[in-house]
Design a protein around this motif. Sequence first.
Motif, PDB file in Angstrom:
ATOM      1  N   PHE A 103      35.864   9.247  -5.037  1.00 31.42           N
ATOM      2  CA  PHE A 103      34.511   8.985  -4.577  1.00 31.42           C
ATOM      3  C   PHE A 103      33.980  10.121  -3.718  1.00 31.42           C
ATOM      4  O   PHE A 103      34.741  10.771  -2.986  1.00 31.42           O
ATOM      5  CB  PHE A 103      34.477   7.703  -3.735  1.00 31.42           C
ATOM      6  N   GLY A 104      32.676  10.311  -3.776  1.00 33.60           N
ATOM      7  CA  GLY A 104      32.009  11.203  -2.849  1.00 33.60           C
ATOM      8  C   GLY A 104      31.785  10.515  -1.511  1.00 33.60           C
ATOM      9  O   GLY A 104      32.156   9.349  -1.324  1.00 33.60           O
TER      10      GLY A 104
ATOM     11  N   TYR B  33      42.912  -2.855  -6.469  1.00 40.30           N
ATOM     12  CA  TYR B  33      42.908  -1.533  -5.835  1.00 40.30           C
ATOM     13  C   TYR B  33      42.609  -1.687  -4.343  1.00 40.30           C
ATOM     14  O   TYR B  33      41.845  -2.549  -3.940  1.00 40.30           O
ATOM     15  CB  TYR B  33      41.805  -0.648  -6.436  1.00 40.30           C
ATOM     16  N   TYR B  35      41.113   0.763  -1.256  1.00 40.31           N
ATOM     17  CA  TYR B  35      40.497   2.012  -0.824  1.00 40.31           C
ATOM     18  C   TYR B  35      40.215   1.884   0.664  1.00 40.31           C
ATOM     19  O   TYR B  35      40.187   0.786   1.218  1.00 40.31           O
ATOM     20  CB  TYR B  35      39.157   2.256  -1.543  1.00 40.31           C
ATOM     21  N   GLN B  37      37.496   3.660   3.797  1.00 40.61           N
ATOM     22  CA  GLN B  37      36.415   4.585   4.122  1.00 40.61           C
ATOM     23  C   GLN B  37      36.449   4.849   5.615  1.00 40.61           C
ATOM     24  O   GLN B  37      36.120   3.956   6.417  1.00 40.61           O
ATOM     25  CB  GLN B  37      35.056   4.039   3.712  1.00 40.61           C
ATOM     26  N   LEU B  43      35.144   7.100  -0.162  1.00 40.63           N
ATOM     27  CA  LEU B  43      36.157   6.064  -0.332  1.00 40.63           C
ATOM     28  C   LEU B  43      37.453   6.740  -0.789  1.00 40.63           C
ATOM     29  O   LEU B  43      37.497   7.412  -1.814  1.00 40.63           O
ATOM     30  CB  LEU B  43      35.719   5.037  -1.374  1.00 40.63           C
ATOM     31  N   PHE B  45      41.217   6.564  -2.153  1.00 34.37           N
ATOM     32  CA  PHE B  45      42.145   5.713  -2.900  1.00 34.37           C
ATOM     33  C   PHE B  45      43.458   5.567  -2.138  1.00 34.37           C
ATOM     34  O   PHE B  45      44.016   6.543  -1.639  1.00 34.37           O
ATOM     35  CB  PHE B  45      42.410   6.332  -4.277  1.00 34.37           C
ATOM     36  N   TYR B  48      47.186   1.037  -6.157  1.00 39.24           N
ATOM     37  CA  TYR B  48      46.691   0.325  -7.327  1.00 39.24           C
ATOM     38  C   TYR B  48      47.808  -0.557  -7.884  1.00 39.24           C
ATOM     39  O   TYR B  48      48.946  -0.117  -8.004  1.00 39.24           O
ATOM     40  CB  TYR B  48      46.235   1.354  -8.359  1.00 39.24           C
ATOM     41  N   SER B  58      50.361   6.426  -4.745  1.00 37.16           N
ATOM     42  CA  SER B  58      50.199   7.850  -4.452  1.00 37.16           C
ATOM     43  C   SER B  58      49.169   8.138  -3.364  1.00 37.16           C
ATOM     44  O   SER B  58      49.180   9.215  -2.776  1.00 37.16           O
ATOM     45  CB  SER B  58      49.826   8.605  -5.725  1.00 37.16           C
TER      46      SER B  58
END
Lengths: 113, 115
Positions: A103-104, B33, B35, B37, B43, B45, B48, B58
Amino acid sequence: DQQVKQNSPSLSVQEGRISILNCDYTNSMFDYFLWYKKYPAEGPTFLISISSIKDKNEDGRFTVFLNKSAKHLSLHIVPSQPGDSAVYFCAASEMTGTYKYIFGTGTRLKVLA
Amino acid sequence: GAGVSQSPSNKVTEKGKDVELRCDPISGHTALYWYRQSLGQGLEFLIYFQGNSAPDKSGLPSDRFSAERTGGSVSTLTIQRTQQEDSAVYLCASSPRVDARYGYTFGSGTRLTVV
């Protein structure tokens, strides 16, 4: 190392005008792209996608353009509405591993009434 | 349920404490998943899960982070000995298939603040 870049952290547009959000990527293996929209205190919601076999995908007021040679995609919103005010993220993936999107950092769009 | 549910929505914890974040995916979605932020970041990763396959870990930033998914449904992300740099919004998402070309459905996230 940001593989997906949204260089404009914010954008203000007048209601009824076109909003153009830009996204650049560095990994030439990326071949599938998504745009997400996020309102405050909510999770991102899927907006529109494009595969690298296309250069344009349209869904109502939203159109995504892909320029593979420039490694650039853009989201056009026409006409912009106040309800479009949100943070927009672009995301990219390789088809062979489409479960992991990069994602950006997002662009905050404000549509002025 | 109708959407992806995450709890708690907000969590403030002291540095050094362990925290657990929970995710209930959409019923029937086989892929899940995590994620996160961080402030001013995209976002990122983390991990998963797909069915009974070994998870892709990973993206986990350190061995203080771990996640499990019980019974192919609910997932828990655990952060041990939290640090201030762990402060972020942690987002869980699910999709009905490995091929996520139609995007994921995200939950509203857990805002973690480490003080």
